[in-house]
Design a protein around this motif. Sequence first.
Motif, mmCIF file in Angstrom:
data_model
loop_
_atom_site.group_PDB
_atom_site.id
_atom_site.type_symbol
_atom_site.label_atom_id
_atom_site.label_comp_id
_atom_site.label_asym_id
_atom_site.label_seq_id
_atom_site.Cartn_x
_atom_site.Cartn_y
_atom_site.Cartn_z
ATOM 1 N N HIS A 87 42.802 40.984 41.805
ATOM 2 C CA HIS A 87 41.824 41.188 40.740
ATOM 3 C C HIS A 87 40.509 40.536 41.144
ATOM 4 O O HIS A 87 40.493 39.377 41.535
ATOM 5 N N VAL A 88 39.423 41.293 41.062
ATOM 6 C CA VAL A 88 38.093 40.754 41.390
ATOM 7 C C VAL A 88 37.197 40.906 40.164
ATOM 8 O O VAL A 88 37.105 42.001 39.597
ATOM 9 N N HIS A 89 36.557 39.832 39.740
ATOM 10 C CA HIS A 89 35.604 39.911 38.627
ATOM 11 C C HIS A 89 34.269 40.346 39.218
ATOM 12 O O HIS A 89 33.572 39.550 39.849
ATOM 13 N N CYS A 95 35.668 44.632 36.043
ATOM 14 C CA CYS A 95 36.705 44.107 36.921
ATOM 15 C C CYS A 95 37.112 45.185 37.920
ATOM 16 O O CYS A 95 37.117 46.364 37.590
HETATM 17 NI NI NI Z 1 37.984 40.424 35.783
#
Ligand code: NI
Length: 136
Positions: A87-89, A95
């Motif tokens: 998961h990458v913000h 996201c």
């Molecule tokens: Ni995120």
Amino acid sequence: MLKRFTISMEEELLHDFDDLITQHHYKNRSEAVRDLIRGRVVAEEWAADKNVMGVISLVYDHHQNQLQEKITELQHDFHHQIVSTTHVHMDHDNCLEVIIVRGLADEVQRLANSMIALRGVRNGNLAMSSTGKHLH
Ligand code: NI
């Protein structure tokens, strides 16, 4: 027999589609849509019962009501197929989730389609690859 139906899409997406039509020398939008659908149908048939590895990528707005929960729930439903999730913000709202999967192509496609269809998913993609042998 030809049937007519109406398609609604964002102006920007339609503009991109018209550019694609010009680049590929389609006579009109109907011809281009038919071609896209045929290509997709063939791809789904081809892949239906093969063992594959795949990467599902999703871009979504985490403010969308319950979306994060639904994505997690689906991943638990398909935990046998999921190898890992990253998961990458991306920024304040968006996201990126990248999910590595393995299993029968139709299971992997079912998982990807279920996630991509969720309300709030802005962009979704499944890339599948196969060694041509059993992956177990
Ligand atoms: Ni995120």
